[in-house]
Design a protein around this motif. Sequence first.
Motif, PDB file in Angstrom:
ATOM      1  N   LEU A  56       0.819  -1.209   0.000  1.00  0.00           N
ATOM      2  CA  LEU A  56       0.000   0.000   0.000  1.00  0.00           C
ATOM      3  C   LEU A  56       0.856   1.264   0.000  1.00  0.00           C
ATOM      4  N   VAL A  57       2.144   1.109   0.320  1.00  0.00           N
ATOM      5  CA  VAL A  57       3.029   2.276   0.301  1.00  0.00           C
ATOM      6  C   VAL A  57       3.824   2.277  -1.002  1.00  0.00           C
ATOM      7  N   SER A  58       4.427   3.419  -1.297  1.00  0.00           N
ATOM      8  CA  SER A  58       5.114   3.545  -2.581  1.00  0.00           C
ATOM      9  C   SER A  58       6.325   2.610  -2.648  1.00  0.00           C
ATOM     10  N   SER A  59       6.847   2.416  -3.880  1.00  0.00           N
ATOM     11  CA  SER A  59       8.043   1.592  -4.071  1.00  0.00           C
ATOM     12  C   SER A  59       9.172   2.514  -4.504  1.00  0.00           C
ATOM     13  N   PRO A  60      10.264   2.611  -3.781  1.00  0.00           N
ATOM     14  CA  PRO A  60      10.489   2.077  -2.447  1.00  0.00           C
ATOM     15  C   PRO A  60       9.706   2.857  -1.406  1.00  0.00           C
ATOM     16  N   PRO A  61       9.441   2.260  -0.256  1.00  0.00           N
ATOM     17  CA  PRO A  61       8.619   2.923   0.752  1.00  0.00           C
ATOM     18  C   PRO A  61       9.345   4.137   1.327  1.00  0.00           C
ATOM     19  N   PRO A  62       8.606   5.148   1.740  1.00  0.00           N
ATOM     20  CA  PRO A  62       9.245   6.318   2.325  1.00  0.00           C
ATOM     21  C   PRO A  62       9.857   5.998   3.682  1.00  0.00           C
ATOM     22  N   VAL A  63      10.740   6.856   4.140  1.00  0.00           N
ATOM     23  CA  VAL A  63      11.285   6.728   5.490  1.00  0.00           C
ATOM     24  C   VAL A  63      10.100   6.747   6.459  1.00  0.00           C
ATOM     25  N   GLU A  64      10.141   5.920   7.478  1.00  0.00           N
ATOM     26  CA  GLU A  64       9.050   5.791   8.455  1.00  0.00           C
ATOM     27  C   GLU A  64       7.774   5.190   7.867  1.00  0.00           C
ATOM     28  N   ASN A  65       7.862   4.658   6.662  1.00  0.00           N
ATOM     29  CA  ASN A  65       6.826   3.806   6.055  1.00  0.00           C
ATOM     30  C   ASN A  65       5.452   4.420   5.851  1.00  0.00           C
ATOM     31  N   PHE A  66       4.778   4.774   6.955  1.00  0.00           N
ATOM     32  CA  PHE A  66       3.372   5.163   6.846  1.00  0.00           C
ATOM     33  C   PHE A  66       3.202   6.594   7.354  1.00  0.00           C
ATOM     34  N   GLU A  67       2.574   7.437   6.528  1.00  0.00           N
ATOM     35  CA  GLU A  67       2.255   8.765   7.039  1.00  0.00           C
ATOM     36  C   GLU A  67       1.246   8.649   8.169  1.00  0.00           C
ATOM     37  N   GLU A  68       0.310   7.729   7.957  1.00  0.00           N
ATOM     38  CA  GLU A  68      -0.738   7.510   8.946  1.00  0.00           C
ATOM     39  C   GLU A  68      -0.717   6.007   9.251  1.00  0.00           C
ATOM     40  N   ILE A  69      -0.712   5.628  10.529  1.00  0.00           N
ATOM     41  CA  ILE A  69      -0.654   4.201  10.852  1.00  0.00           C
ATOM     42  C   ILE A  69      -1.966   3.543  10.403  1.00  0.00           C
ATOM     43  N   PRO A  70      -1.871   2.468   9.629  1.00  0.00           N
ATOM     44  CA  PRO A  70      -3.100   1.854   9.097  1.00  0.00           C
ATOM     45  C   PRO A  70      -3.945   1.203  10.195  1.00  0.00           C
ATOM     46  N   ILE A  71      -5.238   1.137   9.953  1.00  0.00           N
ATOM     47  CA  ILE A  71      -6.142   0.408  10.856  1.00  0.00           C
ATOM     48  C   ILE A  71      -6.616  -0.821  10.098  1.00  0.00           C
ATOM     49  N   ILE A  72      -6.331  -1.987  10.679  1.00  0.00           N
ATOM     50  CA  ILE A  72      -6.587  -3.239   9.950  1.00  0.00           C
ATOM     51  C   ILE A  72      -8.030  -3.666  10.218  1.00  0.00           C
ATOM     52  N   ILE A  73      -8.751  -3.973   9.141  1.00  0.00           N
ATOM     53  CA  ILE A  73     -10.144  -4.370   9.351  1.00  0.00           C
ATOM     54  C   ILE A  73     -10.464  -5.742   8.757  1.00  0.00           C
ATOM     55  N   SER A  74      -9.475  -6.434   8.161  1.00  0.00           N
ATOM     56  CA  SER A  74      -9.801  -7.784   7.675  1.00  0.00           C
ATOM     57  C   SER A  74      -8.556  -8.660   7.713  1.00  0.00           C
ATOM     58  N   GLU A  75      -8.792  -9.948   7.419  1.00  0.00           N
ATOM     59  CA  GLU A  75      -7.695 -10.891   7.463  1.00  0.00           C
ATOM     60  C   GLU A  75      -6.832 -10.757   6.211  1.00  0.00           C
ATOM     61  N   PRO A  76      -5.563 -11.216   6.285  1.00  0.00           N
ATOM     62  CA  PRO A  76      -4.717 -11.119   5.093  1.00  0.00           C
ATOM     63  C   PRO A  76      -5.183 -12.128   4.038  1.00  0.00           C
TER      64      PRO A  76
END
Lengths: 304, 553
Positions: free
Chosen positions: B518-538
């Motif tokens: 879900l993040v860009s390739s390559p991921p930015p430093v610190e990965n997520f601007e906003e910490i994701p909220i998980i709502i389903s199984e992988p």
Amino acid sequence: MKIQKILNILTLLTGAIAVTFTSIWIGKQAYSWLPPQAAAESLLIDDLISFLVTLGAFIFLGVTSTLIYSVIFHRAVKDDFTDGPPIEGNVTLEVVWTAIPILLVFWIASYSYQVYEQMGIQGPSELVHLHNPLAMESAYAAPANALAEPVEKIDVLAKQWAWVFHYPERDITSTELHLPSDRRVRLALKSQDVLHGFYIPAFRLKQDIIPNHAIDFEFTPILAGQYRLTDSQYSGTYFATMQANVIVESPEDYQQWLAQAATQKPSPAKNQAASEYAQTSNQSVQTGWVTVPPAAPPLVNSPG
Amino acid sequence: MTNIPIEGILLPNEKPKHESSSNWKEYFSFSTDHKVIGIQYLVTSFFFFLVGGIFAMVMRGELMTPESDLVDRTVYNGMFTMHGTVMLFLWTFPSLVGFANYLVPLMIGARDMAFPRLNAVAFWMVPVVGILMMGSFFVPGGPAQAGWWSYPPVSLQNPTGNLINGQVIWLLAVAISGVSSIMGAVNFVTTIVKMRAPGMGFFRMPLFVWGVFSAQIIQLFGLPALTAGAVMLLLDLTVGTSFFDPAKGGNPVMFQHYFWFYSHPAVYVIILPVFAIFSEIFPVYSRKPLFGYKVVAVSSILIAVVSGIVWVHHMYVSGTPGWMRLIFMLTTMCVSVPTGIKVFAWVATIWGGKLRLHTPMLFALGALIMFVFAGITGIMLSSVPVDVHVNNTYFVVGHFHYVLYGTVTMGLYAAIYHWFPKMTGRMYSESWGKIHFWLAFIGTNLNFLPMHPLGLQGMLRRVASYAPEYQFWNVIASLGGFLLGMSTLPFIFNMVISWMQGEKAPANPWRAIGLEWLVSSPPPVENFEEIPIIISEPYGYGKSEPLTANLPE
């Protein structure tokens, strides 16, 4: 649609039958991958190997043919970007494929246990006196009274890098291991320096030799011939050269050899490690690193 | 060179939102970014993979003929000792830790590892271990020659008489590597337990995280034993204590217990993350959810637990009493149950899917087939009577190379190709990848399959010379070994060229489900601007439900 289903079941059945027969055939081949069966124990072990190869071939062919079938027939069509069916699991199937391996494990373990019991090869010395040689009875076709005869006792000394065999009854030493066929043999294994391993592939038998530990090892040679004894536990620089001939012969020939050896004066045996070491030490350019010097070649009645 | 467009995959021309630092110098710095550390681990360990491979090829060259004629016996012994050591402590361990470093924080929705500085320290100990190991070639007497097991008394023999010798350096390096791994294990376990994104319960964790978690728990209980054994051996060797020296009343078999108490579970430390890589790759390229996700997750923990009680199967013939041989036979065979569950689950995942045979999928499939083979020979080896015959022969060597090359190294290749676009922001060349796969797959089987008949015939491992009747299969194995060596060339070429000038990769080139995509390739430093909220199984392939509540899918 119904014909499709019948066809699928037929394919599955044909596949299963083909896999079964192929694995039985592969299991039979297993005997030809092994050295001659020169000890009673080898008969038992080879049957076990053949059984495991059959079972293993069945599992391997079953899994790989399923995978190969999928790779051929379940490929995504070009430009089809949809997903496959979202099947997440199936409780019955999962229970079955957990239960079957558990049963298989117990089957394999109990068969292996029986074979191990019948071999009665010993190991550490503590339990030697509890051993009952009659446990070998079912193992081979030799006359039952042969088993009643006293076991042949031989001392085995391993050192960097030579084998020395001592026959206490006549106080003879040799660098060849002579054994009477169809007699239970008991070896007393000793090491002078590092760990060594006593291994005769034609007997399928192996036992580590640990310094300061007396280890008894029992087996029954059954096929006359010449075999190789090798050191199976890495013992340093000349590890690969630590080999000896094993000669299995009829009890009469064996007695004759003992008598003949008793008449000979001890002389230094040939030793590959010692001669290689002498050769490399004399080289003007050293191509290797320093090594532990081999023990002096043993003095033996029968240098082989 | 331009990359061939990937068949069936659309590459939209979107630009990554924020580039991560493209400064190559960062990879040579004491960075605390888990992604930089991950790539540092991967590149360093691959360098040592090549070093270990060169040692292997010297050995296979020696074994082309029955006589000991290519190198001196002492050189051969140093080669197999260092080959084993380098491949385990400097290739498989660090490369998998590299993947774990790169992927775990991304996959659980964290900004970094729990202890970023500890993470960097743990990494920088790896080059130290490598320099020590390579430096030991230049001390008088050469590198350690007692095999990677370093069983005493052979490892206690010191013909040079010097205090600084190959064996001492070897033990120091192994101890440092152990300390580094313990640091890593503490960090991974803490990160996974404490830093998962909101909504990510244990049964919403990707299986890669499960694999790393189980493996790192083994490190925590096993490594202290190995490190203790190594320190005791070091004391025996340097100051003359007598823990293991039989000449002074010590017990060399005790060392075997210390050593294998860790070093058998170590195999699971390596292979659990590789199993986890399979579990990540098969759903993506089959477009199906992972079959039996929960059971597969729990089976990793089961393997970790059972791994603690199997070590004596390495010692059936070491003067081990019969009852102990039989107990450990049963526990060892039990490992096949959770492992079998995983294999069946992968096969069921692939079955009826819509397969796309890209390079990562090819490597994963090849590795799975070779793993099934290795598992079967593993069951044979666990059976005491069979092991009595083939223990310490080439049958064992063939078996564990099917595990460590056929499964682990091939699985690592699968992972490198799969996550290459994510790590570098570039696509690799698919056709070079396929050439690499076929060379590696054929080479592996040509190299390691002949070892099984050799072992059944009784050819021993660690020998520099052998009986002439073993030559035929040895020549085949050597040719396979040289082919394997060559197979790394298209790989290196592909990686270097693609990293420099490959096509730009989108965030999610494989249309995979997982936070890292879900993040860009390559991921930015610190990965997520906003910490994701998980709502389903992988692994929700085919279910079209969103994975997170607040990030764009």
